[in-house]
Structure formats: structure tokens, C-alpha cells
Enzyme design. Structure first.
Site, mmCIF file in Angstrom:
data_model
loop_
_atom_site.group_PDB
_atom_site.id
_atom_site.type_symbol
_atom_site.label_atom_id
_atom_site.label_comp_id
_atom_site.label_asym_id
_atom_site.label_seq_id
_atom_site.Cartn_x
_atom_site.Cartn_y
_atom_site.Cartn_z
ATOM 1 N N CYS A 1 32.043 46.819 40.849
ATOM 2 C CA CYS A 1 32.208 46.793 39.415
ATOM 3 C C CYS A 1 31.380 45.339 38.935
ATOM 4 C CB CYS A 1 33.666 46.872 38.899
ATOM 5 S SG CYS A 1 34.613 45.442 39.160
ATOM 6 N N CYS B 1 41.150 43.838 45.184
ATOM 7 C CA CYS B 1 41.466 43.971 43.775
ATOM 8 C C CYS B 1 42.784 45.015 43.693
ATOM 9 C CB CYS B 1 40.245 44.785 42.940
ATOM 10 S SG CYS B 1 40.607 44.990 41.324
#
Length: 378
Positions: free
Chosen positions: A203, A106
């Protein structure tokens, strides 16, 4: 006019990125806040209350800081690109029998690129994050180094950020400790931030059930992989397992088999749907291959370089000689390392500086007498 120019700050709603934004504002930067929506929690099938950087509460917390200090705040929806890259990679790596690291993916491929594109549109010269690490320019290179708070240091997850991106990045927390950050928040009256719990979950897997996530993500996965064999290091069948994607190197709990001694996953064999179990000593390797490199301190590795090499985020690191061979690096550890997992990131340090990093492709045991690689593992 601002004293230092216009800067886009990634604000998750947590204490670190919020204090980073406050610090830059007080230093005279023209701050623009941005919170990235990377994942729709409701679509993940989790059972717990939405938490973390993608939640509505976190977005509102970031916006409230911006409103109080009088700088603009934007929400950036990158769910599509996040899903296409990070989540597909996460799923694909488990299906290949490897253990992915989505946070590095990410940072490297989504957040920095997305921030810099929006920074250009908003006329921001720099971007900033709340990571605990440092950046400096040396010998025409931008070098990442460890943050002074050794427990919070996040240099490991930043090895993949490009030189171009580093040249425009500020990390205001690198020279501070977490306790100092908390005190700064208290002094400015941001008690909600001080009392806010931190999330260490992935997440998009907020209940930490990656097995459940994979089952929901890949239709029919359980039927495809169920019924493979647990085997020992000699190949003897020990029992049946639920499917190779549902295990990770070094795993001890949740195996669903009792052998009369502590057993660990030492190898995953996708081709035969076998999961190898052994004792803790069977996890030890003293070499590995690392690919998909990104170098920070040097444009290329010298013939050989002595480093401290980390194979996971909280790893303390192990002395090792690294040798670049084409587009890969061979790592020869000076002592055995336990639980090297293909798919995880390896990061090479020279002192506190990040030399570079890459993805672990396989590990091996060296044969000291012949110089060949024995017991090479994928």
C-alpha cells in the site's frame, strides 16, 4: 437488540471486507464499520493514481456500504503508528540485506491491535476482517486454518496474530470461495464491488518501485551503497552493482549484468556490499533457522514435529521436520527449497492448521555425512 452482539468490521472498501460486513449484518450482528488510513499516498512519491485500501475512493466505497445497510462507519487514522512500525521495519530490513514482509507486520502489530483498542472503546465484543481463513477453538487454543478457497487462502499472513486477538476475531469468508463472494455481491446489487479491480501492491509502494521508495526514504542511500561487487558462488568478481539493498534473494530480472546464462541473486552480504549471483540450483537450501516465533495450534512444539512449511505467501509448502531450540526453530526440509529469503515469514502447517510461524533468519545446506551445517547462508 442484536442477535449476536456488537462487532467491529475492518472495511477496506474492497469486495471481500464489504461482503464480510454484509454477511455479519444479515446474520444479526450489530455491525460497526471501520476503515483504517495507514498511509498518505501523496507522501510516497509515487507517480500513478492513488489506488488500494488507503485511497479516498476506497474509504468512500466502505462508507457507502455502511450507509446503505444502516450501520455506523468510522475512519481510523493510524498513519503515525503504521509509519513508526511497518515502514521503518520495511526500510530497516532492506538495509540489513533482508527481504521484509510488511503485510504480516501490519496484520500482527498494527491492524489487529488498533482494531481491538477501538472495539473496546465502541463496546464491541468482536472484530472481523475479510481474510480467507478460519479460526476455531480447540484444547483451549485458538487455531488458524486454511480457507476453503486454496487460491485465496490467507492463513499465511495471519500466523503472528496473538491468541488473545484470535479469541475475539471472526473471519466470515473462510468457508467460502471468491466466486461465491462475487455472486453474493451481485445478488445484493453491489456491482461496483464486483467490477472493482483488486490491488496486490504494497500500500505504501503503489507503483511497485521499492528501490525508488528506499531512495526517497533514506537520504544519501545511493551514494552510501553504490559500487559494490557482484560475485559468483566461489567469490570471483563479476561486475559492479547499484547497492546491496536494491536486490532480493531469487531475483533474476533487473540485475544490469549479462553472464551468458540465467543468473539469480543467491545471497546478499551487507558487511561487504556484495551480491552473490548463481544459477537456479544455487538457490536451493534444505534447512533454515526461524525466530521471533508465534505459536497457534500448540503452546509449545513437541520434541520434533512433521509439518508442511511455507517460505512465502504463494509457496505450496514443503514437507519438513521442525525442532524448537529455545526461542528459535530449526527447519530440516525433506527436499531442497529454492529462494529462501531471510526476512520473510515461515509458516508451519499440520494439515490445514497453522502450527505457528516466525521470521527466517538464515538458511543452510545440510551435510548428510557429517551432520553439520554446510554452506550456511544469512
Amino acid at each position: 437488540m442484536s442477535k449476536h452482539g456488537r462487532i467491529l468490521v475492518a472495511m477496506s472498501g474492497g469486495i471481500d471486507s464489504s461482503v464480510a460486513a454484509v454477511m455479519l449484518h444479515e446474520q444479526g450482528y450489530e455491525v460497526v464499520g471501520m476503515t483504517m488510513k495507514t498511509w498518505d499516498y501523496a507522501s510516497s512519491g509515487g507517480t500513478k493514481k492513488e489506488t488500494g485500501c488507503c485511497s479516498l475512493d476506497s474509504i468512500n466505497d466502505a462508507r457507502n456500504i455502511a450507509v446503505e445497510l444502516g450501520f455506523p462507519h468510522y475512519i481510523l487514522d493510524i498513519r503515525e503508528e503504521f509509519g513508526d512500525y511497518v515502514i521503518n521495519h520495511f526500510t530497516g530490513e532492506y538495509l540489513e540485506g533482508r527481504t521484509p514482509n510488511p503485510c504480516v507486520m501490519c496484520n500482527t502489530h498494527i491492524k489487529w491491535d488498533a482494531l481491538l483498542r477501538r472495539a473496546d472503546k465502541l463496546d464491541c465484543e468482536f472484530i472481523a476482517t475479510g481474510h480467507y481463513a478460519n479460526i476455531r477453538e480447540e484444547n483451549s487454543r485458538f487455531v488458524i486454518s486454511k480457507g476453503v478457497d486454496t487460491w485465496k487462502d490467507q492463513s499465511y499472513v495471519l500466523w503472528g496474530v496473538s491468541q488473545e486477538s484470535l479469541s475475539r476475531t471472526k473471519l466470515p469468508l473462510g468457508h467460502l470461495t471468491k466466486n461465491t463472494i462475487r455472486e453474493m455481491a451481485k445478488e445484493r446489487g453491489f456491482m461496483d464491488l464486483v467490477n472493482k479491480s483488486e490491488s496486490y501492491e504494497i500500500c505504501f509502494v503503489p507503483d511497485n518501485d521499492y528501490r525508488g521508495f528506499l531512495k526517497r526514504r533514506v537520504e544519501g542511500l545511493e551514494d552510501q551503497v553504490r559500487g559494490g561487487n557482484f560475485v559468483d558462488t566461489s567469490g570471483k568478481v563479476l561486475g559492479k552493482h547499484e547497492g546491496y539493498p536494491f536486490y532480493t534473494i531469487g531475483q533474476r530480472k533487473g540485475l544490469g549484468i549479462a553472464l551468458g546464462y540465467p543468473a539469480f541473486v543467491t545471497e546478499i552480504r551487507k558487511e561487504t556490499n556484495e551480491v552473490v549471483l548463481g544459477r537456479d540450483k544455487d538457490l536451493e537450501r534444505d534447512g533454515m533457522w526461524v525466530g521471533q516465533l508465534n505459536l497457534s495450534k500448540y503452546a509449545s512444539i513437541p520434541d520434533t514435529l512433521e509439518t508442511i512449511t511455507k517460505v512465502r505467501y504463494k509457496d505450496q509448502g514443503t514437507p519438513a521436520k521442525i525442532i524448537q531450540e529455545g526461542e528459535k526453530i530449526r527447519v530440516d526440509f525433506h527436499q531442497p527449497v529454492s529462494g529462501i529469503a531471510p526476512g520473510q515469514a515461515a509458516v508451519f502447517y499440520e494439515g490445514d492448521d497453522v502450527v505457528g510461524g516466525g521470521w527466517i533468519s538464515r538458511s543452510f545446506k545440510q551435510d548428510a555425512t557429517s551432520g553439520i551445517y554446510a554452506a550456511e547462508m544469512r
